[in-house]
Motif scaffolding. Structure first.
Motif, PDB file in Angstrom:
ATOM      1  N   THR A   1       0.864  -1.183   0.000  1.00 20.49           N
ATOM      2  CA  THR A   1       0.000   0.000   0.000  1.00 20.49           C
ATOM      3  C   THR A   1       0.900   1.233   0.000  1.00 20.49           C
ATOM      4  O   THR A   1       2.089   1.147   0.314  1.00 20.49           O
ATOM      5  CB  THR A   1      -0.913   0.056   1.247  1.00 20.49           C
TER       6      THR A   1
ATOM      7  N   ASN B   1       0.961  -4.526   3.439  1.00 19.90           N
ATOM      8  CA  ASN B   1      -0.364  -4.839   3.979  1.00 19.90           C
ATOM      9  C   ASN B   1      -0.804  -6.141   3.319  1.00 19.90           C
ATOM     10  O   ASN B   1      -1.508  -6.142   2.308  1.00 19.90           O
ATOM     11  CB  ASN B   1      -1.360  -3.715   3.684  1.00 19.90           C
TER      12      ASN B   1
ATOM     13  N   THR C   1      -2.779  -8.992   2.342  1.00 16.84           N
ATOM     14  CA  THR C   1      -4.206  -9.338   2.395  1.00 16.84           C
ATOM     15  C   THR C   1      -4.444 -10.841   2.305  1.00 16.84           C
ATOM     16  O   THR C   1      -5.583 -11.291   2.455  1.00 16.84           O
ATOM     17  CB  THR C   1      -4.972  -8.635   1.252  1.00 16.84           C
TER      18      THR C   1
ATOM     19  N   GLU D   1       1.565   4.742   1.769  1.00 23.60           N
ATOM     20  CA  GLU D   1       1.295   5.529   2.966  1.00 23.60           C
ATOM     21  C   GLU D   1       2.142   6.799   2.912  1.00 23.60           C
ATOM     22  O   GLU D   1       2.942   6.981   1.999  1.00 23.60           O
ATOM     23  CB  GLU D   1       1.596   4.697   4.216  1.00 23.60           C
TER      24      GLU D   1
END
Length: 199
Positions: free
Chosen positions: A98, A121, A123, A100
């Motif tokens: 991701t 991240n 998933t 950020e």
């Protein structure tokens, strides 16, 4: 030709198994073609993952074409097998990163500024190589499913950088020469061709 165009060209020319078309559709709908290959090492920029996959493909083809390697392994691999293991070894990184924001001081102005960076991240926390095998196995089916050696090559492409028992890694690399070859190609692409200082 962009890395994405080259990937798709190599993929469609070489991978003809049942489900290959659906797997490519999945890749195009995912972030595979825009994702980085890592957060701060090789390929830590948009599109780094597909670029790395293409680099591994070329490194693996080169490695397997060496006369001494052919002599030692005593076998040759099909263009389809080479394309599958090289292009798809890092599917585990789909939907993994991701963007950020962080603060850093601008050296010229002395002011703090926000800048984007890649963070992890996961998933689908299912490991690394095994996750790639799992994703591929959801698409390639029947007679088109991964061979045992292809699955082991993808599973153990990290070689001794993996977290599992070193004896298990060594045994897998010894039993399945393609796993050793893919590990060599992955390391060459990551550290020699790409590397954190290249970009």
């Amino acid at each position: 030709m962009t890395a994405k165009e080259e990937f798709i060209s190599i993929y469609t020319e070489n991978i003809k198994r049942k489900g290959a078309d659906k797997l490519l559709e999945y890749l195009e709908k995912s972030d595979f073609f825009t994702a980085p290959s890592s957060t701060r090492y090789h390929g830590s920029y948009e599109g780094g993952l597909v670029e790395h996959s293409v680099n591994v493909y070329h490194c693996l083809k080169d490695y397997l074409s060496r006369p001494r390697v052919k002599e030692v392994y005593g076998m040759e691999y099909s263009e389809e097998t080479i394309a599958i293991v090289a292009l798809l070894h890092d599917l585990c990184k789909i939907n993994f990163y991701t963007i950020e924001m962080r603060n850093r001081k601008n050296e010229e102005t002395g002011k703090w500024e926000k800048y984007p960076y890649y963070a992890i991240n996961d998933t689908l926390p299912y490991g690394h190589g095994e996750k790639s095998v799992y994703i591929i196995s959801g698409f390639l089916y029947g007679e088109g499913r991964l061979t045992r050696e292809e699955a082991f090559a993808i599973r153990y492409h990290m070689g001794f950088s993996g977290l599992e028992d070193k004896n298990t890694i060594g045994k897998a690399l010894e039993m399945y020469p393609l796993a050793c070859a893919l590990n060599v190609a992955d390391m060459e692409a990551s550290y020699f061709i790409e590397g954190s200082i290249k970009k």
